[in-house]
Design an enzyme around this catalytic site. Structure first.
Site, short mmCIF file in Angstrom:
data_model
loop_
_atom_site.label_atom_id
_atom_site.label_comp_id
_atom_site.label_asym_id
_atom_site.label_seq_id
_atom_site.Cartn_x
_atom_site.Cartn_y
_atom_site.Cartn_z
N ASP A 1 0.87 -1.27 0.06
CA ASP A 1 0.08 -0.01 -0.05
C ASP A 1 0.80 1.32 0.11
O ASP A 1 1.93 1.20 0.55
CB ASP A 1 -0.94 0.02 1.29
CG ASP A 1 -1.73 -1.23 1.30
OD1 ASP A 1 -1.95 -1.95 0.32
OD2 ASP A 1 -2.12 -1.39 2.56
N1 URA Z 1 -0.91 -5.69 3.86
C1 URA Z 1 -1.39 -4.38 4.06
O1 URA Z 1 -2.32 -4.36 4.72
N2 URA Z 1 -0.95 -3.54 3.38
C2 URA Z 1 0.09 -3.83 2.87
O2 URA Z 1 0.96 -2.89 2.14
C3 URA Z 1 0.80 -5.19 2.66
C4 URA Z 1 0.16 -6.12 3.47
#
Ligand code: URA
Length: 273
Positions: free
Chosen positions: A133
Protein backbone atom coordinates in the site's frame (compact mmCIF):
# COMPACT_ATOMS: atom_id res chain seq x y z
CA UNK A 1 77.01 -22.68 -57.24
CA UNK A 2 74.56 -20.53 -59.11
CA UNK A 3 73.21 -23.73 -60.72
CA UNK A 4 72.12 -25.21 -57.40
CA UNK A 5 68.33 -24.90 -57.23
CA UNK A 6 67.03 -22.98 -54.26
CA UNK A 7 64.81 -24.94 -51.91
CA UNK A 8 61.17 -23.91 -52.34
CA UNK A 9 59.96 -21.31 -49.85
CA UNK A 10 57.55 -22.80 -47.31
CA UNK A 11 54.05 -21.75 -48.23
CA UNK A 12 52.20 -19.86 -45.51
CA UNK A 13 49.61 -22.04 -43.87
CA UNK A 14 46.10 -21.13 -44.95
CA UNK A 15 44.36 -19.32 -42.10
CA UNK A 16 41.41 -21.19 -40.66
CA UNK A 17 38.48 -19.10 -39.51
CA UNK A 18 38.32 -18.96 -35.69
CA UNK A 19 35.98 -21.64 -34.47
CA UNK A 20 34.58 -22.40 -31.08
CA UNK A 21 36.02 -25.48 -29.44
CA UNK A 22 33.99 -28.58 -30.11
CA UNK A 23 30.86 -28.83 -28.06
CA UNK A 24 31.02 -31.20 -25.11
CA UNK A 25 28.30 -32.60 -22.96
CA UNK A 26 24.87 -33.81 -23.96
CA UNK A 27 23.28 -30.37 -24.16
CA UNK A 28 26.33 -28.36 -25.14
CA UNK A 29 25.65 -25.74 -27.81
CA UNK A 30 28.62 -24.56 -29.93
CA UNK A 31 27.39 -20.95 -29.97
CA UNK A 32 26.99 -20.93 -26.18
CA UNK A 33 29.38 -19.71 -23.52
CA UNK A 34 31.61 -22.01 -21.50
CA UNK A 35 29.92 -22.91 -18.27
CA UNK A 36 32.94 -22.14 -16.06
CA UNK A 37 33.17 -18.68 -17.65
CA UNK A 38 29.51 -18.01 -16.90
CA UNK A 39 29.84 -19.22 -13.31
CA UNK A 40 32.90 -17.04 -12.76
CA UNK A 41 31.29 -14.06 -14.53
CA UNK A 42 28.23 -14.34 -12.31
CA UNK A 43 30.46 -14.23 -9.22
CA UNK A 44 29.62 -17.75 -8.11
CA UNK A 45 33.26 -18.89 -7.90
CA UNK A 46 36.62 -18.12 -9.47
CA UNK A 47 37.22 -19.65 -12.91
CA UNK A 48 39.44 -22.33 -11.40
CA UNK A 49 37.01 -23.20 -8.64
CA UNK A 50 34.15 -23.24 -11.16
CA UNK A 51 36.09 -25.77 -13.23
CA UNK A 52 36.66 -27.79 -10.09
CA UNK A 53 32.95 -27.72 -9.23
CA UNK A 54 32.09 -28.97 -12.74
CA UNK A 55 34.78 -31.67 -12.62
CA UNK A 56 33.45 -32.89 -9.28
CA UNK A 57 29.96 -33.26 -10.76
CA UNK A 58 28.50 -30.53 -8.55
CA UNK A 59 27.04 -28.47 -11.38
CA UNK A 60 23.90 -29.44 -13.28
CA UNK A 61 22.39 -28.04 -16.47
CA UNK A 62 18.66 -28.63 -16.79
CA UNK A 63 18.97 -31.37 -14.22
CA UNK A 64 21.84 -33.37 -15.77
CA UNK A 65 25.43 -33.32 -14.56
CA UNK A 66 27.47 -30.76 -16.46
CA UNK A 67 30.69 -31.61 -18.31
CA UNK A 68 33.80 -29.47 -18.14
CA UNK A 69 34.10 -27.45 -21.33
CA UNK A 70 30.47 -27.52 -22.30
CA UNK A 71 28.89 -24.37 -23.64
CA UNK A 72 25.41 -23.26 -22.71
CA UNK A 73 23.01 -20.48 -23.56
CA UNK A 74 22.48 -18.83 -20.15
CA UNK A 75 19.10 -17.49 -21.20
CA UNK A 76 17.75 -20.97 -21.92
CA UNK A 77 19.04 -23.35 -19.28
CA UNK A 78 18.54 -23.86 -15.56
CA UNK A 79 21.92 -24.24 -13.88
CA UNK A 80 22.36 -25.40 -10.30
CA UNK A 81 25.50 -25.55 -8.18
CA UNK A 82 25.50 -28.04 -5.33
CA UNK A 83 21.75 -28.40 -5.80
CA UNK A 84 20.98 -24.67 -5.66
CA UNK A 85 19.70 -22.86 -8.72
CA UNK A 86 21.92 -19.97 -9.85
CA UNK A 87 21.14 -17.10 -12.16
CA UNK A 88 23.60 -16.93 -15.07
CA UNK A 89 21.49 -14.82 -17.39
CA UNK A 90 23.02 -11.32 -17.34
CA UNK A 91 19.67 -9.95 -18.55
CA UNK A 92 17.87 -11.07 -15.41
CA UNK A 93 17.76 -8.40 -12.73
CA UNK A 94 16.83 -8.72 -9.07
CA UNK A 95 16.59 -5.76 -6.69
CA UNK A 96 15.48 -5.16 -3.12
CA UNK A 97 14.06 -1.72 -2.41
CA UNK A 98 13.15 -0.13 0.90
CA UNK A 99 9.92 1.59 -0.07
CA UNK A 100 9.21 4.73 1.93
CA UNK A 101 5.66 5.71 2.90
CA UNK A 102 3.85 7.69 0.20
CA UNK A 103 5.56 6.00 -2.75
CA UNK A 104 3.25 3.91 -4.92
CA UNK A 105 3.88 0.38 -6.15
CA UNK A 106 2.88 0.99 -9.78
CA UNK A 107 4.86 1.91 -12.86
CA UNK A 108 2.80 5.09 -13.51
CA UNK A 109 0.60 7.06 -11.14
CA UNK A 110 -2.24 9.18 -12.55
CA UNK A 111 -1.95 11.45 -9.46
CA UNK A 112 1.72 12.08 -10.19
CA UNK A 113 3.01 10.50 -6.97
CA UNK A 114 6.50 9.04 -6.86
CA UNK A 115 6.54 5.40 -7.96
CA UNK A 116 8.90 2.63 -6.92
CA UNK A 117 10.33 2.70 -10.46
CA UNK A 118 11.10 6.42 -10.07
CA UNK A 119 13.20 5.44 -7.05
CA UNK A 120 15.20 2.93 -9.06
CA UNK A 121 15.93 5.66 -11.60
CA UNK A 122 17.10 3.47 -14.47
CA UNK A 123 15.54 2.28 -17.66
CA UNK A 124 15.76 -1.50 -17.34
CA UNK A 125 12.32 -2.96 -17.21
CA UNK A 126 11.83 -4.57 -13.84
CA UNK A 127 8.50 -4.88 -12.08
CA UNK A 128 7.55 -5.12 -8.43
CA UNK A 129 6.67 -8.55 -7.08
CA UNK A 130 3.23 -8.03 -5.61
CA UNK A 131 2.44 -4.69 -4.03
CA UNK A 132 2.63 -2.63 -0.88
CA UNK A 133 0.00 0.00 0.00
CA UNK A 134 1.13 3.60 -0.50
CA UNK A 135 1.51 4.20 3.28
CA UNK A 136 3.30 0.86 3.84
CA UNK A 137 7.08 0.93 4.08
CA UNK A 138 9.78 -1.65 3.69
CA UNK A 139 10.98 -4.50 1.57
CA UNK A 140 9.87 -4.71 -2.05
CA UNK A 141 11.43 -7.07 -4.55
CA UNK A 142 11.68 -5.96 -8.19
CA UNK A 143 12.69 -8.22 -11.04
CA UNK A 144 12.21 -9.04 -14.72
CA UNK A 145 12.28 -12.77 -13.96
CA UNK A 146 8.66 -13.53 -14.82
CA UNK A 147 8.43 -17.11 -13.58
CA UNK A 148 10.07 -16.33 -10.24
CA UNK A 149 7.90 -13.25 -9.79
CA UNK A 150 4.71 -15.15 -10.59
CA UNK A 151 5.49 -17.89 -8.10
CA UNK A 152 6.56 -15.52 -5.32
CA UNK A 153 3.33 -13.54 -5.64
CA UNK A 154 0.99 -16.52 -6.02
CA UNK A 155 -0.63 -17.62 -2.75
CA UNK A 156 -0.32 -21.32 -3.65
CA UNK A 157 3.46 -21.09 -3.10
CA UNK A 158 2.82 -19.84 0.43
CA UNK A 159 5.84 -17.55 0.60
CA UNK A 160 5.76 -15.93 4.05
CA UNK A 161 5.80 -12.14 4.33
CA UNK A 162 6.78 -10.58 7.66
CA UNK A 163 5.43 -7.20 8.73
CA UNK A 164 6.04 -5.10 11.82
CA UNK A 165 2.94 -3.06 12.66
CA UNK A 166 2.56 -0.24 15.11
CA UNK A 167 -1.04 -0.44 16.29
CA UNK A 168 -3.32 1.49 18.58
CA UNK A 169 -4.21 -0.50 21.70
CA UNK A 170 -2.86 -3.60 23.37
CA UNK A 171 -3.28 -7.03 21.80
CA UNK A 172 -5.04 -9.38 24.19
CA UNK A 173 -4.95 -13.19 24.12
CA UNK A 174 -8.33 -13.31 22.38
CA UNK A 175 -7.15 -11.09 19.54
CA UNK A 176 -4.01 -13.15 19.03
CA UNK A 177 -6.01 -16.38 19.00
CA UNK A 178 -8.49 -15.01 16.48
CA UNK A 179 -5.70 -13.76 14.22
CA UNK A 180 -3.71 -16.99 14.23
CA UNK A 181 -6.25 -19.74 14.87
CA UNK A 182 -9.80 -18.80 13.95
CA UNK A 183 -9.08 -16.23 11.25
CA UNK A 184 -10.87 -12.90 10.94
CA UNK A 185 -13.34 -11.62 8.33
CA UNK A 186 -11.92 -9.10 5.88
CA UNK A 187 -13.83 -6.62 3.65
CA UNK A 188 -12.86 -8.44 0.41
CA UNK A 189 -14.90 -11.37 1.67
CA UNK A 190 -13.90 -14.56 3.44
CA UNK A 191 -11.42 -14.64 6.26
CA UNK A 192 -7.71 -14.20 6.67
CA UNK A 193 -5.42 -15.93 9.12
CA UNK A 194 -1.86 -15.09 10.11
CA UNK A 195 0.88 -17.73 10.27
CA UNK A 196 2.06 -16.06 13.47
CA UNK A 197 1.61 -12.87 15.47
CA UNK A 198 4.24 -11.88 18.00
CA UNK A 199 3.88 -8.96 20.38
CA UNK A 200 7.21 -7.14 20.26
CA UNK A 201 6.47 -4.19 22.53
CA UNK A 202 3.58 -2.61 24.44
CA UNK A 203 3.34 0.99 25.60
CA UNK A 204 0.34 0.81 27.93
CA UNK A 205 -1.87 3.68 28.98
CA UNK A 206 -4.89 5.60 27.75
CA UNK A 207 -3.21 6.14 24.39
CA UNK A 208 -1.71 2.62 24.32
CA UNK A 209 0.43 1.65 21.35
CA UNK A 210 1.94 -1.74 20.55
CA UNK A 211 4.38 -3.22 18.10
CA UNK A 212 3.40 -6.57 16.64
CA UNK A 213 5.15 -8.78 14.13
CA UNK A 214 2.71 -10.44 11.76
CA UNK A 215 3.60 -13.22 9.30
CA UNK A 216 1.18 -14.01 6.46
CA UNK A 217 1.67 -15.98 3.28
CA UNK A 218 -0.61 -14.08 0.95
CA UNK A 219 -0.72 -10.68 -0.70
CA UNK A 220 -4.38 -9.61 -0.76
CA UNK A 221 -4.80 -5.84 -0.76
CA UNK A 222 -4.62 -4.27 2.72
CA UNK A 223 -4.66 -7.74 4.26
CA UNK A 224 -2.56 -6.97 7.35
CA UNK A 225 -4.28 -3.64 8.03
CA UNK A 226 -7.69 -5.30 7.64
CA UNK A 227 -6.83 -8.23 9.87
CA UNK A 228 -5.55 -6.02 12.67
CA UNK A 229 -8.50 -3.62 12.34
CA UNK A 230 -10.82 -6.64 12.66
CA UNK A 231 -9.49 -7.26 16.19
CA UNK A 232 -9.63 -3.59 17.12
CA UNK A 233 -5.94 -2.87 16.61
CA UNK A 234 -5.88 -0.16 13.93
CA UNK A 235 -2.55 0.16 12.17
CA UNK A 236 -0.62 3.39 12.61
CA UNK A 237 2.49 2.29 10.74
CA UNK A 238 3.30 -0.82 8.73
CA UNK A 239 6.73 -1.99 7.61
CA UNK A 240 7.51 -5.17 5.67
CA UNK A 241 10.77 -6.57 7.01
CA UNK A 242 11.02 -9.90 5.21
CA UNK A 243 9.76 -11.55 2.04
CA UNK A 244 10.42 -15.30 2.00
CA UNK A 245 14.14 -15.69 2.69
CA UNK A 246 14.89 -12.07 1.78
CA UNK A 247 15.45 -9.57 4.60
CA UNK A 248 15.22 -5.79 4.62
CA UNK A 249 18.10 -5.47 7.10
CA UNK A 250 19.83 -2.11 6.97
CA UNK A 251 18.74 -0.86 3.59
CA UNK A 252 18.02 2.84 4.02
CA UNK A 253 14.49 4.09 3.15
CA UNK A 254 14.30 5.00 -0.55
CA UNK A 255 17.42 3.04 -1.47
CA UNK A 256 17.85 -0.25 -3.28
CA UNK A 257 20.47 -2.88 -3.90
CA UNK A 258 21.01 -5.79 -6.25
CA UNK A 259 20.42 -9.18 -4.75
CA UNK A 260 23.37 -11.51 -4.28
CA UNK A 261 23.53 -14.88 -6.02
CA UNK A 262 22.84 -16.54 -2.67
CA UNK A 263 19.69 -14.46 -2.21
CA UNK A 264 18.43 -15.24 -5.72
CA UNK A 265 19.16 -18.94 -5.12
CA UNK A 266 17.21 -18.82 -1.86
CA UNK A 267 14.23 -17.22 -3.63
CA UNK A 268 14.28 -19.90 -6.33
CA UNK A 269 14.39 -22.53 -3.62
CA UNK A 270 11.47 -20.95 -1.76
CA UNK A 271 9.22 -21.50 -4.79
CA UNK A 272 10.63 -24.83 -5.98
CA UNK A 273 12.48 -23.59 -9.06
N1 URA B 1 -0.93 -5.76 4.02
C1 URA B 1 -1.38 -4.50 4.08
O1 URA B 1 -2.36 -4.21 4.74
N2 URA B 1 -0.71 -3.57 3.40
C2 URA B 1 0.37 -3.82 2.68
O2 URA B 1 0.94 -2.92 2.08
C3 URA B 1 0.84 -5.13 2.64
C4 URA B 1 0.16 -6.09 3.32
Amino acid sequence: MSNVPKPPKPRPKPKRPAQPAPARGAGSVPEGVRLQKLLAGAGIASRRRSEDLIRRGLVTVDGRTAVLGERVDPTKVAVAVEGRRVSLDPGKLYYALNKPAGVVTTSKDPEGRTTVLDLLGFAERVLPVGRLDAPTEGLLLLTNDGELSHRLAHPSYEVPRTYVAEVKGEPGRGALRRLTEEGVPIPQGGTARADSVTVVDVRPGRDARSLVEVVVHEGRKHVVRNMLAAVDLPVVRLVRTQFGPLRLDRLAPGSYRRLSQAEVAALYEAVGL
